[in-house]
Write a protein that holds these residues in place. Structure first.
Motif, PDB file in Angstrom:
ATOM      1  N   LEU A  90       0.841  -1.188   0.000  1.00 33.99           N
ATOM      2  CA  LEU A  90       0.000   0.000   0.000  1.00 33.99           C
ATOM      3  C   LEU A  90       0.876   1.238   0.000  1.00 33.99           C
ATOM      4  O   LEU A  90       2.001   1.214   0.506  1.00 33.99           O
ATOM      5  CB  LEU A  90      -0.913   0.034   1.232  1.00 33.99           C
ATOM      6  CG  LEU A  90      -1.924  -1.106   1.391  1.00 33.99           C
ATOM      7  CD1 LEU A  90      -2.714  -0.915   2.678  1.00 33.99           C
ATOM      8  CD2 LEU A  90      -2.860  -1.205   0.192  1.00 33.99           C
ATOM      9  N   GLN A  91       0.364   2.301  -0.581  1.00 31.11           N
ATOM     10  CA  GLN A  91       1.059   3.590  -0.522  1.00 31.11           C
ATOM     11  C   GLN A  91       0.290   4.538   0.374  1.00 31.11           C
ATOM     12  O   GLN A  91      -0.925   4.431   0.532  1.00 31.11           O
ATOM     13  CB  GLN A  91       1.188   4.217  -1.916  1.00 31.11           C
ATOM     14  CG  GLN A  91      -0.137   4.612  -2.568  1.00 31.11           C
ATOM     15  CD  GLN A  91      -0.028   5.744  -3.582  1.00 31.11           C
ATOM     16  OE1 GLN A  91      -0.061   6.920  -3.193  1.00 31.11           O
ATOM     17  NE2 GLN A  91       0.081   5.390  -4.852  1.00 31.11           N
ATOM     18  N   ALA A 131       4.930   7.365   1.681  1.00 27.08           N
ATOM     19  CA  ALA A 131       5.373   6.124   2.327  1.00 27.08           C
ATOM     20  C   ALA A 131       4.762   4.925   1.615  1.00 27.08           C
ATOM     21  O   ALA A 131       3.743   5.035   0.929  1.00 27.08           O
ATOM     22  CB  ALA A 131       4.971   6.115   3.800  1.00 27.08           C
ATOM     23  N   PHE A 132       5.409   3.783   1.777  1.00 26.71           N
ATOM     24  CA  PHE A 132       4.881   2.493   1.329  1.00 26.71           C
ATOM     25  C   PHE A 132       4.933   1.528   2.507  1.00 26.71           C
ATOM     26  O   PHE A 132       5.798   1.647   3.381  1.00 26.71           O
ATOM     27  CB  PHE A 132       5.703   1.924   0.173  1.00 26.71           C
ATOM     28  CG  PHE A 132       5.508   2.612  -1.148  1.00 26.71           C
ATOM     29  CD1 PHE A 132       4.450   2.269  -1.983  1.00 26.71           C
ATOM     30  CD2 PHE A 132       6.386   3.617  -1.557  1.00 26.71           C
ATOM     31  CE1 PHE A 132       4.269   2.903  -3.200  1.00 26.71           C
ATOM     32  CE2 PHE A 132       6.211   4.250  -2.771  1.00 26.71           C
ATOM     33  CZ  PHE A 132       5.152   3.897  -3.597  1.00 26.71           C
ATOM     34  N   GLU A 133       3.993   0.584   2.504  1.00 24.82           N
ATOM     35  CA  GLU A 133       3.992  -0.427   3.560  1.00 24.82           C
ATOM     36  C   GLU A 133       3.488  -1.745   2.985  1.00 24.82           C
ATOM     37  O   GLU A 133       2.510  -1.769   2.226  1.00 24.82           O
ATOM     38  CB  GLU A 133       3.117   0.006   4.729  1.00 24.82           C
ATOM     39  CG  GLU A 133       3.200  -0.928   5.929  1.00 24.82           C
ATOM     40  CD  GLU A 133       2.477  -0.394   7.148  1.00 24.82           C
ATOM     41  OE1 GLU A 133       2.489  -1.086   8.187  1.00 24.82           O
ATOM     42  OE2 GLU A 133       1.883   0.711   7.072  1.00 24.82           O
ATOM     43  N   LEU A 134       4.173  -2.832   3.346  1.00 25.11           N
ATOM     44  CA  LEU A 134       3.775  -4.168   2.923  1.00 25.11           C
ATOM     45  C   LEU A 134       3.006  -4.829   4.062  1.00 25.11           C
ATOM     46  O   LEU A 134       3.535  -4.982   5.162  1.00 25.11           O
ATOM     47  CB  LEU A 134       5.008  -4.998   2.560  1.00 25.11           C
ATOM     48  CG  LEU A 134       4.748  -6.412   2.035  1.00 25.11           C
ATOM     49  CD1 LEU A 134       4.033  -6.364   0.681  1.00 25.11           C
ATOM     50  CD2 LEU A 134       6.059  -7.193   1.914  1.00 25.11           C
ATOM     51  N   LEU A 135       1.759  -5.215   3.782  1.00 20.80           N
ATOM     52  CA  LEU A 135       0.899  -5.771   4.823  1.00 20.80           C
ATOM     53  C   LEU A 135       0.413  -7.163   4.436  1.00 20.80           C
ATOM     54  O   LEU A 135       0.026  -7.398   3.282  1.00 20.80           O
ATOM     55  CB  LEU A 135      -0.336  -4.889   5.034  1.00 20.80           C
ATOM     56  CG  LEU A 135      -0.123  -3.502   5.632  1.00 20.80           C
ATOM     57  CD1 LEU A 135      -1.457  -2.760   5.677  1.00 20.80           C
ATOM     58  CD2 LEU A 135       0.473  -3.596   7.016  1.00 20.80           C
ATOM     59  N   PRO A 136       0.387  -8.104   5.389  1.00 18.58           N
ATOM     60  CA  PRO A 136      -0.292  -9.375   5.137  1.00 18.58           C
ATOM     61  C   PRO A 136      -1.763  -9.125   4.816  1.00 18.58           C
ATOM     62  O   PRO A 136      -2.342  -8.124   5.248  1.00 18.58           O
ATOM     63  CB  PRO A 136      -0.135 -10.125   6.469  1.00 18.58           C
ATOM     64  CG  PRO A 136       1.063  -9.504   7.110  1.00 18.58           C
ATOM     65  CD  PRO A 136       1.029  -8.052   6.714  1.00 18.58           C
ATOM     66  N   ALA A 137      -2.367 -10.030   4.068  1.00 23.09           N
ATOM     67  CA  ALA A 137      -3.739  -9.826   3.582  1.00 23.09           C
ATOM     68  C   ALA A 137      -4.709  -9.480   4.711  1.00 23.09           C
ATOM     69  O   ALA A 137      -5.533  -8.573   4.577  1.00 23.09           O
ATOM     70  CB  ALA A 137      -4.206 -11.065   2.832  1.00 23.09           C
ATOM     71  N   LYS A 138      -4.621 -10.183   5.853  1.00 25.08           N
ATOM     72  CA  LYS A 138      -5.548  -9.931   6.956  1.00 25.08           C
ATOM     73  C   LYS A 138      -5.390  -8.509   7.491  1.00 25.08           C
ATOM     74  O   LYS A 138      -6.379  -7.834   7.814  1.00 25.08           O
ATOM     75  CB  LYS A 138      -5.332 -10.949   8.072  1.00 25.08           C
ATOM     76  CG  LYS A 138      -5.761 -12.363   7.704  1.00 25.08           C
ATOM     77  CD  LYS A 138      -5.566 -13.313   8.880  1.00 25.08           C
ATOM     78  CE  LYS A 138      -6.011 -14.724   8.524  1.00 25.08           C
ATOM     79  NZ  LYS A 138      -5.844 -15.675   9.653  1.00 25.08           N
ATOM     80  N   GLU A 139      -4.155  -8.045   7.599  1.00 29.13           N
ATOM     81  CA  GLU A 139      -3.923  -6.684   8.088  1.00 29.13           C
ATOM     82  C   GLU A 139      -4.370  -5.652   7.059  1.00 29.13           C
ATOM     83  O   GLU A 139      -4.820  -4.552   7.415  1.00 29.13           O
ATOM     84  CB  GLU A 139      -2.442  -6.496   8.433  1.00 29.13           C
ATOM     85  CG  GLU A 139      -1.973  -7.327   9.620  1.00 29.13           C
ATOM     86  CD  GLU A 139      -0.519  -7.048   9.975  1.00 29.13           C
ATOM     87  OE1 GLU A 139      -0.055  -5.918   9.700  1.00 29.13           O
ATOM     88  OE2 GLU A 139       0.146  -7.951  10.511  1.00 29.13           O
ATOM     89  N   CYS A 140      -4.252  -6.011   5.784  1.00 28.68           N
ATOM     90  CA  CYS A 140      -4.686  -5.104   4.723  1.00 28.68           C
ATOM     91  C   CYS A 140      -6.189  -4.876   4.806  1.00 28.68           C
ATOM     92  O   CYS A 140      -6.674  -3.747   4.647  1.00 28.68           O
ATOM     93  CB  CYS A 140      -4.305  -5.670   3.359  1.00 28.68           C
ATOM     94  SG  CYS A 140      -4.614  -4.543   1.996  1.00 28.68           S
ATOM     95  N   VAL A 141      -6.950  -5.932   5.081  1.00 29.25           N
ATOM     96  CA  VAL A 141      -8.401  -5.800   5.258  1.00 29.25           C
ATOM     97  C   VAL A 141      -8.706  -4.821   6.378  1.00 29.25           C
ATOM     98  O   VAL A 141      -9.552  -3.927   6.248  1.00 29.25           O
ATOM     99  CB  VAL A 141      -9.046  -7.168   5.554  1.00 29.25           C
ATOM    100  CG1 VAL A 141     -10.509  -6.993   5.945  1.00 29.25           C
ATOM    101  CG2 VAL A 141      -8.946  -8.085   4.345  1.00 29.25           C
ATOM    102  N   GLU A 142      -8.006  -4.963   7.486  1.00 27.64           N
ATOM    103  CA  GLU A 142      -8.249  -4.068   8.625  1.00 27.64           C
ATOM    104  C   GLU A 142      -7.911  -2.624   8.274  1.00 27.64           C
ATOM    105  O   GLU A 142      -8.609  -1.693   8.688  1.00 27.64           O
ATOM    106  CB  GLU A 142      -7.435  -4.533   9.831  1.00 27.64           C
ATOM    107  CG  GLU A 142      -7.921  -5.847  10.423  1.00 27.64           C
ATOM    108  CD  GLU A 142      -9.372  -5.772  10.834  1.00 27.64           C
ATOM    109  OE1 GLU A 142      -9.773  -4.772  11.453  1.00 27.64           O
ATOM    110  OE2 GLU A 142     -10.114  -6.720  10.525  1.00 27.64           O
ATOM    111  N   ARG A 143      -6.853  -2.404   7.513  1.00 28.92           N
ATOM    112  CA  ARG A 143      -6.471  -1.044   7.121  1.00 28.92           C
ATOM    113  C   ARG A 143      -7.553  -0.414   6.255  1.00 28.92           C
ATOM    114  O   ARG A 143      -7.857   0.783   6.385  1.00 28.92           O
ATOM    115  CB  ARG A 143      -5.141  -1.093   6.361  1.00 28.92           C
ATOM    116  CG  ARG A 143      -4.614   0.262   5.898  1.00 28.92           C
ATOM    117  CD  ARG A 143      -4.167   1.150   7.043  1.00 28.92           C
ATOM    118  NE  ARG A 143      -3.139   0.517   7.857  1.00 28.92           N
ATOM    119  CZ  ARG A 143      -1.824   0.526   7.579  1.00 28.92           C
ATOM    120  NH1 ARG A 143      -1.389   1.155   6.499  1.00 28.92           N
ATOM    121  NH2 ARG A 143      -0.966  -0.069   8.383  1.00 28.92           N
TER     122      ARG A 143
END
Length: 352
Positions: free
Chosen positions: A156-157, A249-261
């Motif tokens: 994500l950016q 900024a950029f951040e790499l998130l596991p799929a489950k954390e991406c849903v929460e974001r």
């Protein structure tokens, strides 16, 4: 019900949020079709309509007794793409100077084309398109990694705090609108380089994944958006970095954390459909886990191409009742009918 199911059940609420106008806006009664060359290309709300009354030489604003619905038409005396564009831009620049609409504060000197089917009728400043409810098209790239420890992960950016729209919000790794003169793949490659510095040897692996469409309304206006979606699998050791100053900024998130974001107010609402679509296609969101799965999928693919059908619907109604209508031009002074003479903004008959 598992904790995962509880979390995913919020998806329907989110899908309804980015489709708030599609679900409720058409029933408010404060919108009019916007026509160019007899074809509906947008929708205009009452606050914008009030200002357009000041420009009778540019806009034909009229009621229609037969349909009980008024319309706004760009002066049909403007015969070609360049003249329509120039006349409309004069109005937009004046409205911008007046400071009446927050959308115009984000003026970019970047234009989108206004089309009827595949025909380009004019171009419009990108920041002004929400005021006219014009369909917009963009490109989004899902950058993802199959991580050996964390499984499916998504880049994500975070948008720059100086961006005209959604400043500081989290967003898809790469995204951009289809500006005049650029194609879909051309835009994807350009934005990948500018926003994330993705090299040519990686960008060649872009995979087209269809599109998502939704109809969102905010205080800036109407957003009937279609986003062409691409997936790009990236090496585990690749880290994107910005080249055009639009990402902080950029951040790499596991799929489950991406849903929460995505559920947080820190995420750009109109980018959520792209993430949800990705997670559905990659098996993270499934019908087994999500009770409202079918409704969510439908709300990722709103039929925008068939919503702006004012002319078609009017012609069908007239054909059905033509026998019972007296032959009197005063019954309906609607310029969307090809059989009726069009009038320009000065209410003079159009020259043959």
């Amino acid at each position: 019900m598992s904790s995962t199911e509880v979390k995913l059940s919020r998806l329907l609420g989110l899908a309804q949020k980015f489709n708030n106008f599609y679900l409720t806006g058409f029933h408010k009664g404060d919108i009019r079709p916007f026509l160019v060359e007899g074809q509906q290309v947008g929708l205009i709300k009452s606050d914008v309509l009030k200002q357009l009354h000041k420009y009778p030489e540019v806009f034909c604003i009229r009621d229609c007794e037969y349909t009980k619905q008024g319309l706004v038409e760009l002066n049909p005396a403007f015969r070609d793409y360049n003249e329509r564009t120039a006349q409309l831009e004069k109005v937009l620049r004046e409205l911008r100077s007046d400071g009446l609409f927050s959308a115009l504060q984000g003026w970019r000197d970047e234009c989108f084309e206004v089309k009827s089917e595949h025909k380009a009728l004019l171009k419009m400043e990108r920041a002004a398109t929400p005021l006219f409810g014009v369909r917009k098209y963009g490109v989004d790239i899902n950058g993802y990694v199959r991580h050996p420890q964390h499984g499916l992960c998504i880049w994500l950016q975070q948008r720059s705090n100086t961006k005209e729209t959604w400043p500081g919000k989290w967003d898809n790794m790469v995204g951009g609108g289809l500006s005049v003169g650029y194609g879909i793949m051309e835009t994807a490659i350009k934005e990948a380089a500018e926003e994330a510095s993705i090299p040519k040897d990686l960008v060649k692996n872009l995979v087209s994944a269809g599109c998502v469409s939704f109809f969102f309304e905010s205080d800036q206006g109407l957003f009937p958006n279609t986003e062409y979606v691409f997936d790009l699998e990236l090496p585990v050791d690749f880290v994107p970095h910005n080249a055009d100053g639009e990402v902080q900024a950029f951040e790499l998130l596991p799929a489950k954390e991406c849903v929460e974001r995505v559920f947080t107010p820190d995420f750009k609402t109109t980018s959520a459909p792209v993430v949800i679509d990705f997670l559905i296609r990659h098996g993270h969101i499934t019908a087994e886990k999500e009770l409202n799965f079918t409704q969510i999928v439908e709300l990722l693919h709103v039929p925008l191409q068939s919503l702006y059908t004012y002319k078609t619907r009017l012609e069908q109604k007239l054909q059905q009742h033509q026998a019972s209508l007296p032959n009197d031009d005063n019954n309906c002074n609607c310029t969307s009918l090809p059989s009726s003479p069009l009038e320009n903004g000065h209410n003079k008959k159009e020259a043959a």
